[in-house]
Design a protein around this motif. Structure first.
Motif, mmCIF file in Angstrom:
data_model
loop_
_atom_site.group_PDB
_atom_site.id
_atom_site.type_symbol
_atom_site.label_atom_id
_atom_site.label_comp_id
_atom_site.label_asym_id
_atom_site.label_seq_id
_atom_site.Cartn_x
_atom_site.Cartn_y
_atom_site.Cartn_z
ATOM 1 N N MET A 96 0.737 -1.274 0.077
ATOM 2 C CA MET A 96 0.090 0.055 -0.063
ATOM 3 C C MET A 96 0.901 1.234 -0.015
ATOM 4 O O MET A 96 0.624 2.290 -0.792
ATOM 5 N N ALA A 97 1.788 1.298 0.932
ATOM 6 C CA ALA A 97 2.654 2.463 0.843
ATOM 7 C C ALA A 97 3.317 2.689 -0.235
ATOM 8 O O ALA A 97 3.567 3.697 -0.821
ATOM 9 N N ALA A 98 4.031 1.664 -0.904
ATOM 10 C CA ALA A 98 4.883 1.682 -2.164
ATOM 11 C C ALA A 98 3.654 2.060 -3.394
ATOM 12 O O ALA A 98 4.163 2.972 -4.187
ATOM 13 N N HIS A 99 2.481 1.609 -3.439
ATOM 14 C CA HIS A 99 1.836 2.022 -4.341
ATOM 15 C C HIS A 99 1.396 3.408 -4.432
ATOM 16 O O HIS A 99 1.140 3.864 -5.645
ATOM 17 N N ILE A 100 1.559 4.185 -3.431
ATOM 18 C CA ILE A 100 1.038 5.502 -3.454
ATOM 19 C C ILE A 100 2.106 6.191 -4.221
ATOM 20 O O ILE A 100 1.761 7.224 -5.141
ATOM 21 N N THR A 101 3.292 5.838 -4.101
ATOM 22 C CA THR A 101 4.461 6.357 -4.941
ATOM 23 C C THR A 101 4.606 6.060 -6.246
ATOM 24 O O THR A 101 5.241 6.821 -7.029
#
Length: 381
Positions: free
Chosen positions: A224-229
Motif C-alpha cells: 500500500m505504501a509503495a503503491h502511493i509512490t
C-alpha cells in the motif's frame, strides 16, 4: 477484460553449475534456477532478441496470463503481434530476477545444502547480480548481443546496468522512468515497507515457510505504501478525490470510508497472494544499493565511456518517484560519453506507473526508436 495474448513459452533452466555466479556480497551461488518466458521466434543469426526487464513487483509473465492471479501479463499492451514489441519481428525474453519468487532462485526456493527454503540465509543481492544471472541466461540461449534491453523502474536500472557492464552484448537500451542511483527518499520508502513486513508477528524472523502463517498483513501494508509512490496527486484526485466508498455519509470509524482507502487495501490484499515477503525485502534492498555513480568513481559518464550502444531514455512529467531530473542525469552522462542517445519527457498525470499504462507518447517514442534501430541493424520489416 482480457487482451489478445501472444503465444508464449514458459521455461526453467539451471545455470552456474560449471561457472558459479559471483555475487557482489562475496558469496558464490554454484547453481541457480532461472525461470523465464519467451515470445516470438529467434531469427537465424540470433539478432532479433529483446530482453524485457521487470520492475520490483513484476515477474517473467510480461505478456502471459499470470498463473497465480489469472490476470493478463503486466506488459500485454506492449508485447504481441503488431504491437510495439512485435512478436512477428522480435524474439522477446523476460526472466524472473534473481531473488524473485516465481521460479528463479530466491529466499523462498530450496537451498540444496539444507533441503529447506533459504529464508534469510539467502545472500544479499544487487541489481548487478541480477544482470550477471541474466547474462548467464543469454549465454545459455546462444545470443551474442541483445537487439535491445528494455524496462521501466527497476527494469530500467537493469537496462542501465546491462549497458554499463556488458556494452558489447547490448545493441540498444531503453531505460524508462528510472535513475542511475536510488535516492534517499526512495530508500526511505523501502525501509518503511521492510519494517512493516518485519513487524508482522507472522514473519517469524523470515522463517515462516511451512508454518502455515505468512506475514500477509505486513506485506500488504508495504504494498500500500509503495503503491502511493507509483501514482501522482493528480491521478489520485482524478480517480478518487474524496469520494466515499459505498456510503452517502461519514460513518465516523476506521473502516475504509474513502474510495482511495478501499483501493489501497485492494492492492495490498491482492499482492500478498502472488509475492513472497522475503523476496520483497531482498529486491527492495537491491534497488537501494544501486549506484552507478559510486561504481565508477563518482563519474557516471565513465560507466558508458566508449559505448556503441544506442539509448532511448524516457521519463514522465508527473513521476515523483523517479523524476525527470534523475533521468536527465543519465542523458547528460551519455552525452558526455559521446553515446548515441535520445530522450523524451512524456507529459502525463499518470505518475510513475505510466510505463505500465496506455501512454500514447511513450508508445510512439519507443516504436520510433525501435524502428530506426532495427533499420540500422538490418532487421527486416
Amino acid at each position: 477484460m482480457s487482451v489478445n495474448l501472444p503465444k508464449s513459452d514458459s521455461h526453467s533452466v539451471i545455470l552456474g553449475t560449471e561457472t558459479p555466479l559471483q555475487l557482489d556480497c562475496g558469496v558464490t551461488l554454484g547453481s541457480i534456477s532461472m525461470a523465464y518466458c519467451t515470445y516470438g521466434t529467434l531469427n537465424a543469426d540470433r539478432s532479433n532478441a529483446i530482453l524485457v526487464c521487470h520492475a520490483l513487483t513484476g515477474d517473467q509473465f510480461a505478456a502471459s496470463r499470470q498463473p497465480v492471479t489469472g490476470k493478463d501479463g503486466w506488459w500485454s499492451m506492449m508485447i504481441g503481434p503488431g504491437k510495439i514489441l512485435d512478436t512477428n519481428r522480435y524474439y522477446i525474453v523476460c526472466s524472473n530476477v534473481l531473488g524473485g519468487c516465481m521460479g528463479t532462485t530466491g529466499p523462498s526456493e530450496i537451498d540444496p545444502k539444507t533441503g529447506k527454503p533459504y529464508g534469510l540465509t539467502f545472500p544479499i543481492i544487487t541489481i548487478a547480480d541480477m544482470v550477471r544471472a541474466q547474462a548467464m541466461l543469454q549465454d545459455y540461449l546462444g545470443i551474442d548481443s541483445w537487439f535491445s534491453v528494455i524496462g521501466g523502474s527497476m527494469g530500467g536500472m537493469q537496462a542501465l546496468q546491462w549497458a554499463a557492464a556488458y556494452p558489447e552484448r547490448v545493441y540498444s537500451a531503453i531505460p524508462i522512468a528510472c535513475a542511475a542511483r536510488h535516492s534517499a527518499q526512495n530508500i526511505a520508502f523501502h525501509e518503511v515497507g521492510r519494517q512493516a513486513v518485519m513487524a508482522d508477528p507472522n514473519w517469524q524472523g523470515g522463517e515462516y515457510y511451512g508454518s502455515g502463517r505468512k506475514p500477509t498483513s505486513g506485506l500488504a501494508v508495504a504494498r500500500m505504501a509503495a503503491h502511493i509512490t507509483y501514482l501522482s496527486e493528480a491521478a489520485l484526485h482524478r480517480k478518487f478525490g474524496r469520494n466515499l466508498q459505498d456510503r452517502d455519509s461519514l460513518a465516523y470509524g476506521f473502516d475504509a470510508e474513502f474510495q482511495v482507502e478501499s483501493y489501497l487495501r485492494y492492492q495490498g490484499i491482492n499482492f500478498v497472494d502472488r509475492f513472497d515477503a522475503n523476496s520483497y525485502l531482498y529486491i527492495t534492498r537491491a534497488m537501494d544499493y544501486f549506484d552507478l555513480f559510486s561504481d565508477h568513481g563518482g563519474n557516471l559518464a565513465t560507466a558508458f565511456e566508449g559505448t556503441k550502444t544506442r539509448f532511448c531514455v524516457v521519463s514522465f512529467s508527473s513521476d515523483w518517484l523517479f523524476p525527470t531530473s534523475e533521468n536527465k542525469q543519465i542523458v547528460h552522462a551519455l552525452i558526455t560519453a559521446a553515446a548515441n542517445v535520445s530522450f523524451v519527457e512524456v507529459e502525463t498525470d499518470k505518475g510513475h506507473d505510466a510505463f505500465l499504462l496506455d501512454t500514447p507518447d511513450m508508445l510512439r517514442t519507443i516504436d520510433g526508436f525501435l524502428q530506426s534501430t532495427a533499420r540500422s541493424r538490418g532487421l527486416a520489416e
